[in-house]
Design a protein around this motif. Structure first.
Motif, short mmCIF file in Angstrom:
data_model
loop_
_atom_site.label_atom_id
_atom_site.label_comp_id
_atom_site.label_asym_id
_atom_site.label_seq_id
_atom_site.Cartn_x
_atom_site.Cartn_y
_atom_site.Cartn_z
N TYR A 235 5.01 11.85 -5.32
CA TYR A 235 3.28 10.99 -6.35
C TYR A 235 3.46 9.62 -5.38
O TYR A 235 3.86 9.59 -5.54
N LYS B 192 2.71 6.80 -3.85
CA LYS B 192 2.61 6.57 -2.93
C LYS B 192 3.96 7.05 -2.07
O LYS B 192 4.03 6.88 -1.03
N VAL B 193 4.67 8.17 -3.24
CA VAL B 193 5.96 8.33 -2.34
C VAL B 193 5.29 10.09 -1.75
O VAL B 193 4.74 11.23 -2.49
N ARG B 194 5.71 9.87 -0.45
CA ARG B 194 5.35 11.16 0.89
C ARG B 194 5.67 12.06 0.85
O ARG B 194 5.11 13.26 0.93
N ASP B 195 7.06 12.20 0.25
CA ASP B 195 8.18 13.02 0.44
C ASP B 195 9.17 13.04 -0.55
O ASP B 195 9.34 12.68 -1.86
N PRO C 13 5.03 1.36 1.03
CA PRO C 13 5.60 2.37 -0.75
C PRO C 13 6.15 3.56 -0.46
O PRO C 13 5.03 4.07 0.90
N GLY C 14 7.50 3.97 -1.21
CA GLY C 14 6.94 5.10 -0.85
C GLY C 14 8.01 6.10 0.18
O GLY C 14 8.59 7.14 0.38
N GLU C 15 8.42 5.04 1.21
CA GLU C 15 9.29 5.90 2.49
C GLU C 15 10.63 5.48 2.27
O GLU C 15 11.55 6.48 2.05
N SER D 41 10.01 2.59 -3.63
CA SER D 41 9.06 3.00 -4.45
C SER D 41 7.30 2.42 -4.16
O SER D 41 6.62 2.55 -3.60
#
Lengths: 366, 153
Positions: free
Chosen positions: A174, A176-179, B16-18, B21
């Protein structure tokens, strides 16, 4: 001179990055490990496509190893015993393994690549763990930073669990979360109700999972989870029970109270619930109901920093101080603690000082 | 300045998101190596070191931990509160170990100014001289840190 050094460093760095990239691409597109066999507990064998991590390979065969980070090698939970194959222990695994575990061939399954036939040993109970899809029936704000989710399993599915156990929620990609990532949450509801579960979740500032739950998840959405896991459950003894929790740590204790009521367990029990001020307190009325349903149960909420406007007349002080005031002899009691590592460590010290043996203190550390 | 593959990898994990969030870089468009150099120069210009700042942050964090989420007044002017959340977070520099998700909030009651950090911030400052990028929710600006905590060289 300096520019010469910098230029050399840049060239060497550039070559290293290029070679590393080349190796990654080669592994992805050129290497074919074919079909590999995973022998589990010398009792069953599964065939998987080689090249994936052991964790993912098992998951694709519906065998779920507990993992809170989704296989990034950052939670250290997905330990399995590797008897054959699996290659050398990687530097990324070492921080999570004790000397004893290293000697006993324990590995992080997310770091072990299945590139050959491999033999592993896992606890039998993991075979009972499944993936479920549920619908979010209700989301309710309990405090300014705690929500409760009511999840109903789809297609008449049922989850069998012990009060005190937890499930792992799969957070989809969701924003910017890619994994996809997994996060563990204790079940707060009755183990008798297998068609629905309730989770209590506190917002973690900038947390990947709780940002999804607080800002993206809506009633009616589908959610994927697996479980149930954990060794935090009520022991079958006659001892007096002490429960201590803070924040969302109330969840597994609430599930245990449902169990006590439904199974007629009337052992003397006290639940100390620590919060800072009244705005952090929740489920007080529900706990009062448990007091009326379970004959020897007492709920003691305590505020460590009540505000003037709270008009608080209940217990005050750190939860450790309150426990210290109430318990004189803990030698024949057993304790169930859920909360932050700091709170649990401090409570263990108090309980030990009251004569409670360490092996009767059960806890679920955040 | 050109950055080595280790920093390149760390910068990627800071997106972000790695790991979190919102990531660690905020709206800072500089390369990680330049963020490190700039903050390093700022700290050096104050005749301080990353270690001195991290030590003070650690000291206040330890104090707050003893109070299990309740505010505690330290040295008569710093009100320190810790908030624990479930789980741990990894270091984007891929340093060994995990860091508990603890938010420490410090209010200087004399000035009314406040600052916050996490256990991971302390580690990243001590070991990597990294205070996060500008605009990151958990950036600990060294100038703000020194001013709010009243740290002297």
């Amino acid at each position: 001179m300096l520019s010469e050094v910098l230029r050399t460093v840049s060239i060497v760095s550039g070559i290293s990055v290029f070679l590393a990239g080349l190796l990654t691409l080669a592994e992805k597109f050129l290497l074919n490990y074919g079909t590999c066999r995973i022998n589990i507990n010398n009792a069953r064998q599964i065939e998987v496509k080689g090249g994936n991590s052991l964790l993912r390979s098992l998951m694709q065969s519906d065998i779920f190893i507990p993992s809170a980070c989704g296989g990034r090698g950052s939670c250290g939970l997905c330990k399995v015993k590797v008897l054959e194959g699996g290659g050398m222990v990687l530097p990324t695994e070492i921080p999570y393994l004790t000397e004893e575990e290293l000697k006993g061939n324990i590995r992080l399954s997310c770091q072990v690549k299945v590139r050959e036939d491999i033999a592993i040993e896992i606890p039998e109970e993991l075979f009972n763990i499944r993936e479920y899809t549920a619908t979010v029936e209700k989301i309710i704000d309990l405090t300014h930073d705690i929500k409760t989710l009511y999840l109903k399993f789809n297609d008449g599915d049922e989850l069998s669990f012990k009060a005190g156990q937890y499930v792992q929620i799969k957070v989809p990609r969701y924003g910017k979360v890619r994994d996809e990532v997994y996060r563990a949450y204790s079940i707060a509801s009755s183990p008798r109700n297998r068609k629905e579960i309730q989770l209590i979740i506190r917002r973690v500032p900038q947390g990947i999972c709780t940002t999804y739950i607080f800002d993206y998840l809506k009633e009616g959405d589908k959610i994927v989870l697996n479980g149930a896991y954990g060794e935090f459950y009520l022991r079958d003894t006659d001892r007096e029970i002490v429960c201590i929790a803070g924040g969302s740590g109330l969840a597994p204790i609430k599930s245990i109270l449902h169990q006590m009521h439904e199974e007629g367990i009337n052992r003397k029990a006290t639940f100390f619930f620590g919060c800072v001020s009244k705005r952090d307190l929740y489920y007080v009325d529900e706990m009062k109901v448990f007091e009326s349903l379970i004959p020897n149960f007492r709920f003691i909420p305590a505020l460590s920093g009540p505000k003037e406007e709270d008009n608080w007349t209940g217990e005050t002080g750190l939860i450790t101080e309150v426990v210290d005031r109430y318990i004189t002899d803990g030698s024949n009691m057993e304790a169930y603690l859920c909360g932050s590592p700091g709170m649990i460590d401090a409570c263990i010290r108090v309980l030990r000082s009251k004569g409670m043996p360490e092996d009767r203190i059960y806890y679920d550390k955040f | 300045m050109k950055q080595d593959p280790i920093l390149e990898r760390a910068e990627k994990l800071m997106k972000p998101g790695e790991i979190s969030s919102s990531g660690f870089l905020g709206n800072d468009n500089r390369k990680l190596v330049d963020i490190l150099l700039d903050d390093g120069q700022t700290v050096a210009s104050l005749n301080l070191s990353h270690e001195i700042l991290a030590d003070r942050m650690e000291e206040l964090t330890e104090k707050a931990r003893e109070y299990l989420g309740s505010p505690v007044l330290v040295d008569g002017y710093l009100e320190v509160t810790i908030q624990d959340s479930r789980g741990n977070i990894a270091c984007p520099f891929q340093h060994m170990g995990m860091y508990p998700k603890e938010n420490v909030h410090v209010l200087n009651v004399k000035t009314g100014e406040s600052i916050q950090w996490t256990s991971l911030n302390i580690h990243m400052i001590r070991e990597h001289g990294f205070y996060e990028g500008k605009g990151s929710p958990f950036r600990v600006d060294p100038l703000d840190l020194v001013r709010v905590l009243g740290i002297m060289a």
